[in-house]
Design a protein around this motif. Structure first.
Motif, short mmCIF file in Angstrom:
data_model
loop_
_atom_site.label_atom_id
_atom_site.label_comp_id
_atom_site.label_asym_id
_atom_site.label_seq_id
_atom_site.Cartn_x
_atom_site.Cartn_y
_atom_site.Cartn_z
N CYS A 87 -6.68 7.68 -2.14
CA CYS A 87 -6.67 6.47 -1.66
C CYS A 87 -7.59 5.42 -3.04
O CYS A 87 -8.25 5.42 -2.98
CB CYS A 87 -7.14 6.24 -0.50
N PRO A 103 0.72 -1.09 0.15
CA PRO A 103 0.56 0.06 -0.14
C PRO A 103 0.64 1.18 -0.28
O PRO A 103 -0.10 2.37 -0.77
CB PRO A 103 -0.27 -0.17 1.37
N GLN A 106 -2.99 3.66 3.46
CA GLN A 106 -2.77 4.47 2.52
C GLN A 106 -4.03 5.74 3.60
O GLN A 106 -3.01 7.33 3.54
CB GLN A 106 -3.20 4.47 1.36
N TYR A 158 -6.67 -0.70 -0.30
CA TYR A 158 -5.19 0.09 0.47
C TYR A 158 -5.70 1.03 1.76
O TYR A 158 -5.17 1.77 2.28
CB TYR A 158 -3.92 0.82 -0.25
N LEU A 176 1.58 4.25 -3.40
CA LEU A 176 0.60 5.28 -2.63
C LEU A 176 2.02 6.02 -3.40
O LEU A 176 2.08 6.86 -4.46
CB LEU A 176 0.28 6.14 -1.92
#
Length: 386
Positions: free
Chosen positions: A322, A192, A330, A326, A196
């Motif tokens: 997000c 995750p 996140q 996740y 990001l």
């Protein structure tokens, strides 16, 4: 019905923040704690800034319902312990406050993830208006109503009331309806974060998240000591929070959610963020005019209203970044980032206020809110699905 669950959970999420930012500073100041000691309490907010470290566990283990219920049961136990502890800023007392924040952060991870999974992206603006309204009502309940109730009931009784409320929420958590989002328990634990942090222009988004609420977070630790030092009683402080503050918070949060939906996330950050920043000047005005009753009440109402406006747009921005699968990790990272600067500013807030005075300090917090707007022209490309 989905919004009702979001509202109930958000109310529970706001109570610990109200305890930490409002009730505990008033309690300690009324028992003789210095501004420096109260300011340094901001360092105990570290779990809110580091909650992304254990957010993967919330994503991978158990259910949202179990994490929420367990956190709320823990909060009830901590409040019972605080009720029977002396307000003497001892190591044991500070450890209990740290535990309160850590359990609150864990509750927030699960509730934030549950909300992202529960709502469609098109509903996030109004949903965040509801969330901010309920969160601030929980905040005001703890930081206003319980503070006012301390006069007739005493601090021990109001903390036990808070504990009883969290016991009730822990029981209610067993009824939370499940979501349809499937999680992947065997994926790499850092996936995750990798997903990001490898996005284009994520660095600009990170800087923006760090600075957008900085002025607000620097202001809050000194607001209640300012009221106490200006000669206002706990009943007056609580009354402002629970009457004028409630109305202003509800209107501000709901208006912020609707404005975010109508303007779009990017434009809402400009408009509502500017109003949020300007609100700090009302406390500066109150300080330079001698903390007169009219100015103090005006400052409190404006602060409550504009915080709701800016927070609705900000949370929508964070949620659009997000991936739903996740969500816990996140959103925990993004929502934790903005607290990092706030913890640093809060830690020195008491020392600065003692040295330069409340008026100059409040003016300084307005300046802290400005750097985020320099980043906004470069931020548009990171705003997902306007």
């Amino acid at each position: 019905m989905r919004l009702a669950w979001v509202a109930a959970l958000s109310f529970a999420s706001g109570i610990p923040y109200g305890l930490f930012t409002d009730l505990i500073p008033v309690l300690l100041r009324s028992h003789g704690a210095t501004l420096g000691q109260i300011g340094l309490l901001s360092t105990l907010a570290l779990p809110w800034a580091l909650k992304f470290l254990w957010a993967p566990a919330v994503d991978r283990l158990g259910t949202r319902r179990r994490w929420i219920g367990a956190s709320q049961l823990g909060l009830a136990l901590v409040l019972v312990a605080l009720a029977w502890s002396g307000a003497d800023v001892s190591p044991a007392y500070l450890a209990l406050i740290f535990a309160l924040v850590a359990l609150s952060a864990t509750q927030d991870i699960a509730i934030d993830a549950y909300t992202i999974e529960l709502m469609d992206r098109s509903e996030l603006g109004p949903a965040n208006g509801t969330r901010v309204t309920a969160y601030r009502l929980g905040w005001i309940f703890a930081g206003g109503l319980l503070v006012a109730a301390s006069a007739p009931l005493g601090w021990t009784a109001v903390l036990l009331v808070g504990a009883a409320i969290f016991l009730g929420f822990a029981a209610l958590a067993r009824l939370i309806p499940p979501t349809s989002v499937e999680r992947e328990p065997h994926r790499p634990i850092l996936e995750p974060l990798r997903e990001l942090l490898t996005r284009p222009a994520i660095g600009v988004a990170v800087l923006f998240v760090l600075t957008f609420k900085l002025g607000d977070l620097a202001l809050v630790p000194m607001v209640k000591p300012f009221w106490v030092d200006s000669g206002y009683s706990v009943q007056q402080i609580g009354w402002v929070q629970t009457t004028l503050g409630v109305g202003a918070s509800i209107v501000g949060a709901l208006a912020g959610g609707l404005a975010t939906r109508r303007l779009g996330t990017f434009h809402a950050l400009w408009v509502l963020g500017a109003v949020q920043a300007l609100s700090n000047l009302t406390y500066w005005g109150a300080a330079v005019t001698g903390a007169q009753t009219g100015m103090m009440y005006t400052a409190a109402v404006v602060e409550q209203f504009t915080q709701g406006l800016g927070t609705a747009a900000f949370l929508t921005f964070l949620m659009t970044l997000c991936e739903r699968r996740y969500a816990a990790t996140q959103f925990a990272l993004l929502s934790a980032l903005y607290r990092v600067g706030g913890i640093a500013a809060g830690a020195v807030s008491g020392v600065m206020a003692e040295r330069v005075g409340y008026a100059n300090y409040f003016l300084f917090t307005f300046g802290l809110a400005l750097p985020a707007f320099v980043l906004l022209p470069w931020l548009r490309r990171t705003v997902a699905r306007e």
